[in-house]
Design an enzyme around this catalytic site. Structure first.
Site, PDB file in Angstrom:
ATOM      1  N   GLU A 238       0.880  -1.176   0.000  1.00  0.00           N
ATOM      2  CA  GLU A 238       0.000   0.000   0.000  1.00  0.00           C
ATOM      3  C   GLU A 238       0.913   1.219   0.000  1.00  0.00           C
ATOM      4  O   GLU A 238       1.487   1.573   1.035  1.00  0.00           O
ATOM      5  CB  GLU A 238      -0.868   0.006   1.271  1.00  0.00           C
ATOM      6  CG  GLU A 238      -1.886  -1.097   1.340  1.00  0.00           C
ATOM      7  CD  GLU A 238      -2.983  -0.951   0.302  1.00  0.00           C
ATOM      8  OE1 GLU A 238      -3.213   0.176  -0.175  1.00  0.00           O
ATOM      9  OE2 GLU A 238      -3.582  -1.978  -0.035  1.00  0.00           O
ATOM     10  N   CYS A 272      -2.397   9.538   2.155  1.00  0.00           N
ATOM     11  CA  CYS A 272      -1.968   8.843   0.928  1.00  0.00           C
ATOM     12  C   CYS A 272      -2.938   9.132  -0.215  1.00  0.00           C
ATOM     13  O   CYS A 272      -2.534   9.297  -1.347  1.00  0.00           O
ATOM     14  CB  CYS A 272      -1.835   7.346   1.175  1.00  0.00           C
ATOM     15  SG  CYS A 272      -3.326   6.574   1.807  1.00  0.00           S
TER      16      CYS A 272
END
Ligand code: NDP
Length: 493
Positions: A238, A272
């Site tokens: 991720e 993010c």
């Protein structure tokens, strides 16, 4: 082998006050923790989905009842305002609850059709836990983000060893201890913490874990993959993002500006899937900019409860933000709100830059700060083309009354919000993951649960069909003669 020699001191990014001191674990200690997790794995697996569901829900209730302690740590160690910390805890609890309640159904045995050739067989699929999963997490959402892997891996039947960021060990200690407090009968090792710097994370990759879930930057992700490759440990990556929001001419502009301001500046831009770039159609550009400016000017960083976002958690990130702002302005971008002077040594005031060059760092690289670029486009096609033209592919957002689906179809990202930002992160049933430099594999939702299991395919012969068995050296001559005809009959038509 390295042994424990150092201490890790975590501090408040707003004022450098010490939050906690933690051991820096070396390879020997990390291996010992992984060994304890392996010993606990059969017990945890044998709880079955019903037992794990109860244990996870007890953990969830314990966190919820003591949430203000965790919120306080999030505020002090990460720097985010308490309200944002509460939102983060809330989202993590949603994910624990979802995984606890759905793992049994998602991971139940599946019957599969055996097909004509093996019609005397039954076929089924089991979803089996890997055993011990290592989780390496970042500091920006130090509860929500690693929890996306941890709660999912636990619910799927694995024990977990968690290496948090060196910037957020106290938060992580609290979160891990909460599991043991809520489940005093569980053996040591169902969920464990290993604190330290990057070397401790590297040691975790090499400590015999069966799968490694990494959340962090692409650069570190590559190092983690290389370490895991030594023992062929499978990984979930991720990684970062450079997410774009597209504002169509038919968008509700005040609503778009409000959402984009939060998506860009919330959590000091250290998200993010935060909005780092906006593409707006020329016909509504000025009106949108006026709305965005109004929103952004009402936002202020600080450390008190009334501030919109906190200090930069990691001091070195400030240099990256400054470089991106400088580069965008030097390349011809216009500072609509803030500018170089907005970048302080702890807090960064909001910065909005209009029409920087597409090749500038502020458009191509992850900035991870409270800044956003706005680029004027002539059409939605151009917006989509530019939005897709970075190495990342995490998430995107589109604001439009009637043309959102066109943009959805064009986005090359794994998550998309329509007339909103970050909505997918709050839906526990949806998977999360990236493409390109944003990584691969999925956490959250059914796809996340399956990511933390391996499949076991079982074919059982229920009865023999005399003369029809092909999986033997004693095939009947009739069957051998029939085979060419069977091939044509089954597959040549
Ligand atoms: P880093 O990549 O710097 O670090 C991530 C973790 O890896 C930390 O725990 C770090 O430990 C550890 N680490 C560092 N070096 C190594 C190594 N050689 N081997 C193993 N582990 C190591 O990321 P940040 O913590 O700075 O987090 C920010 C990044 O995370 C951003 O790029 C952001 O976009 C991304 N992110 C992605 C998300 C997603 O779901 N796609 C969600 C949230 C963030 P230490 O801190 O001790 O160095």
């Amino acid at each position: 082998m390295t042994t424990q020699t150092e201490q890790l001191v975590s501090t408040n990014p707003a004022n450098d006050e010490v939050v906690g001191t933690f051991a820096v674990l070396g390879e020997v200690q990390v291996r010992a923790v992984v060994a304890r997790a392996r010993n606990a794995a059969p017990w945890w697996r044998d709880q079955g989905h019903a037992g794990r569901r109860e244990a996870l829900l007890r953990w969830k209730r314990h966190i919820a009842r003591n949430a203000e302690d965790l919120v306080d740590l999030l505020h002090r160690e990460n720097g985010k305002p308490r309200t944002d910390a509460r939102l983060e805890v809330m989202l993590a609890l949603e994910h624990i609850a979802w995984n606890a309640k759905h793992a049994g159904k998602v991971l139940q045995q599946e019957k599969r059709r055996p097909g004509l050739l093996l019609s005397n067989f039954s076929a089924r699929l089991d979803h089996v836990p890997f055993g011990v999963v290592g989780v390496i997490g970042p500091w920006n959402y130090p509860v929500y983000t690693p929890n996306g892997s941890i709660a999912t891996a636990l619910a799927a039947g694995n024990t977990v060893v968690f290496k948090p960021s060196e910037y957020t060990p106290a938060i992580s200690r609290w979160y891990v201890d909460a599991f043991a407090k809520a489940n005093p009968d569980a053996p040591d090792g169902v969920l464990s913490l290993v604190t330290g710097f990057g070397d401790t994370g590297a040691a975790l990759c090499r400590a015999g874990v069966d799968k490694l879930a990494f959340t962090g930057s692409a650069a570190t992700g590559r190092r983690v993959m290389a370490a895991c490759a030594e023992s062929l440990v499978p990984v979930v990556m991720e990684l970062g993002g450079k997410d774009a929001a597209i504002v169509a001419a038919d968008a509700d502009l005040p609503r778009a500006a409000e959402a984009i301001a939060f998506g860009a500046l919330g959590n000091s831009g250290q998200t993010c899937a935060g909005v780092e770039r906006v593409y707006v159609e020329r016909s509504v550009r000025d009106e949108f900019l006026a709305e965005l400016t109004k929103q952004v000017k009402a936002v202020r960083p600080g450390s008190d409860d009334a501030s919109s976002y906190g200090p930069m958690t990691m001091r070195s990130q400030i240099d990256i933000v400054r470089r991106h702002v400088d580069d965008a302005l030097a390349g011809g971008g216009t500072a609509v709100v803030g500018g170089r002077e907005s970048v302080g040594d702890r807090f960064i005031e909001p910065v909005v830059i209009l029409d920087p060059p597409h090749t500038s760092a502020a458009v191509q690289e992850e900035t991870f700060g409270p800044t956003v670029t706005v680029t004027t486009v002539e059409s939605l096609d151009e917006a989509v083309k530019l939005a897709n033209d970075t190495p990342y592919g995490l998430a995107g957002a589109v604001f439009s009354k009637n043309r959102a689906e066109e943009v959805v179809a064009g986005f090359e990202t794994s998550q998309i919000s329509v007339n909103s930002v970050l909505g997918f992160a709050g839906v526990a049933a949806l998977p999360l993951g990236g493409v390109g430099e944003s990584g691969f594999g999925r956490i959250h939702g059914p796809e996340g649960l399956k990511e933390f299991t391996r499949t076991r395919a079982i074919a059982t012969q229920k009865y023999a069909i005399p003369g029809m068995n092909l999986i033997t050296f004693n095939r009947s001559p009739v069957m051998v003669r029939l085979l060419p005809r069977l091939i044509r009959w089954l597959h040549a038509r």
